[in-house]
Write an enzyme that holds these catalytic residues in place. Structure first.
Site, PDB file in Angstrom:
ATOM      1  N   ASN A  51      58.383  48.047   9.018  1.00 13.16           N
ATOM      2  CA  ASN A  51      57.503  47.394   9.983  1.00 13.16           C
ATOM      3  C   ASN A  51      57.874  45.924  10.046  1.00 13.16           C
ATOM      4  OD1 ASN A  51      54.771  45.974  10.778  1.00 13.16           O
ATOM      5  ND2 ASN A  51      54.570  48.114  11.324  1.00 13.16           N
ATOM      6  N   ALA A  52      57.668  45.308  11.205  1.00 22.60           N
ATOM      7  CA  ALA A  52      57.980  43.894  11.376  1.00 22.60           C
ATOM      8  C   ALA A  52      57.193  43.040  10.384  1.00 22.60           C
ATOM      9  CB  ALA A  52      57.684  43.458  12.810  1.00 22.60           C
ATOM     10  N   CYS A 107      57.070  53.950  -6.246  1.00 20.16           N
ATOM     11  CA  CYS A 107      57.324  55.383  -6.002  1.00 20.16           C
ATOM     12  C   CYS A 107      57.403  56.157  -7.306  1.00 20.16           C
ATOM     13  CB  CYS A 107      58.586  55.568  -5.174  1.00 20.16           C
ATOM     14  SG  CYS A 107      58.298  55.125  -3.439  1.00 20.16           S
ATOM     15  N   CYS A 110      58.056  53.770   1.811  1.00 17.31           N
ATOM     16  CA  CYS A 110      59.264  54.378   1.260  1.00 17.31           C
ATOM     17  C   CYS A 110      59.369  55.859   1.648  1.00 17.31           C
ATOM     18  CB  CYS A 110      59.237  54.281  -0.263  1.00 17.31           C
ATOM     19  SG  CYS A 110      59.428  52.618  -0.908  1.00 17.31           S
ATOM     20  N   TYR A 118      56.791  42.996   7.059  1.00 15.15           N
ATOM     21  CA  TYR A 118      57.605  43.703   6.063  1.00 15.15           C
ATOM     22  C   TYR A 118      56.859  44.497   4.988  1.00 15.15           C
ATOM     23  CZ  TYR A 118      61.615  40.960   7.840  1.00 15.15           C
ATOM     24  OH  TYR A 118      62.584  40.403   8.608  1.00 15.15           O
ATOM     25  N   CYS A 170      61.839  53.218  -6.317  1.00  9.81           N
ATOM     26  CA  CYS A 170      61.266  51.914  -6.686  1.00  9.81           C
ATOM     27  C   CYS A 170      60.113  52.133  -7.669  1.00  9.81           C
ATOM     28  CB  CYS A 170      60.795  51.167  -5.447  1.00  9.81           C
ATOM     29  SG  CYS A 170      59.241  51.775  -4.754  1.00  9.81           S
ATOM     30  N   GLU A 200      59.936  58.394  -0.252  1.00 11.21           N
ATOM     31  CA  GLU A 200      59.205  59.277  -1.171  1.00 11.21           C
ATOM     32  C   GLU A 200      57.751  59.408  -0.727  1.00 11.21           C
ATOM     33  OE1 GLU A 200      61.148  56.711  -1.811  1.00 11.21           O
ATOM     34  OE2 GLU A 200      61.973  56.746  -3.836  1.00 11.21           O
TER      35      GLU A 200
HETATM   36  N1  THU Z   1      63.039  52.319  -0.211  1.00 10.95           N
HETATM   37  C1  THU Z   1      62.645  53.635  -0.228  1.00 10.95           C
HETATM   38  O1  THU Z   1      62.450  54.253   0.830  1.00 10.95           O
HETATM   39  N2  THU Z   1      62.478  54.230  -1.433  1.00 10.95           N
HETATM   40  C2  THU Z   1      62.702  53.600  -2.628  1.00 10.95           C
HETATM   41  O2  THU Z   1      62.331  54.125  -3.671  1.00 10.95           O
HETATM   42  C3  THU Z   1      63.415  52.316  -2.637  1.00 10.95           C
HETATM   43  C4  THU Z   1      63.251  51.525  -1.395  1.00 10.95           C
HETATM   44  C5  THU Z   1      63.170  51.654   1.107  1.00 10.95           C
HETATM   45  C6  THU Z   1      62.098  50.636   1.374  1.00 10.95           C
HETATM   46  C7  THU Z   1      62.772  49.761   2.406  1.00 10.95           C
HETATM   47  O3  THU Z   1      62.537  50.336   3.680  1.00 10.95           O
HETATM   48  C8  THU Z   1      64.248  49.864   2.090  1.00 10.95           C
HETATM   49  O4  THU Z   1      64.388  50.966   1.192  1.00 10.95           O
HETATM   50  C9  THU Z   1      64.828  48.619   1.436  1.00 10.95           C
HETATM   51  O5  THU Z   1      64.098  48.244   0.349  1.00 10.95           O
END
Ligand code: THU
Length: 123
Positions: free
Chosen positions: A48-49, A88, A56, A51, A85, A58
């Site tokens: 999203n704009a 997640c 994610c 941020y 991350c 997951e």
């Molecule tokens: N991202 C995920 O979709 N899953 C993760 O576990 C790590 C990060 C995405 C979030 C963001 O859209 C992009 O990766 C860069 O951080």
């Protein structure tokens, strides 16, 4: 039909990553979750704009699964195109998935949620 292998799940995550909406980071992530009934549920990151509002891959996969009636404990595996991350990892723990398969650099890693997030938070 037999359950998909971890390699097949990761290949499915690779394929669905192309559907990610990631115009800000240009980092497309795919996640597929295998449920105990054999269903495979897909997710991608959606940015999203503003941020911090992005989600994610997951979380979109598990949110989709929950909306369809699945609950923690209903999942066998999650395959992710990137290392999950911290947030997640908490989701993976909550959903009670048995194993997590993910790419990290050039490697494919398989770990349990407990290994990914030791001493995790529980209410
Ligand atoms: N991202 C995920 O979709 N899953 C993760 O576990 C790590 C990060 C995405 C979030 C963001 O859209 C992009 O990766 C860069 O951080």
């Amino acid at each position: 039909m037999s359950a998909p292998s971890d390699a097949e799940l990761l290949a499915a995550a690779d394929a669905v990553a192309a559907a990610a909406y990631a115009p800000y980071s240009n980092f497309q992530v795919g996640c597929v979750v295998l449920a105990k009934d054999g269903r495979v549920i897909e997710g991608v990151n959606v940015e999203n704009a503003a941020y911090p509002l992005g989600v994610c891959a997951e979380r979109t996969a598990f949110s989709r699964a929950v909306a369809e009636g699945y609950r923690p404990g209903d999942f066998v595996a999650a395959a992710i195109t990137a290392s999950p991350c911290g947030g997640c990892r908490q989701w993976l723990h909550e959903m009670g998935v048995e194993r997590v398969v993910f790419r990290n650099g050039g490697r494919v890693v398989t770990m349990t949620p407990g290994e990914l997030l030791p001493e995790s938070f529980e209410l």
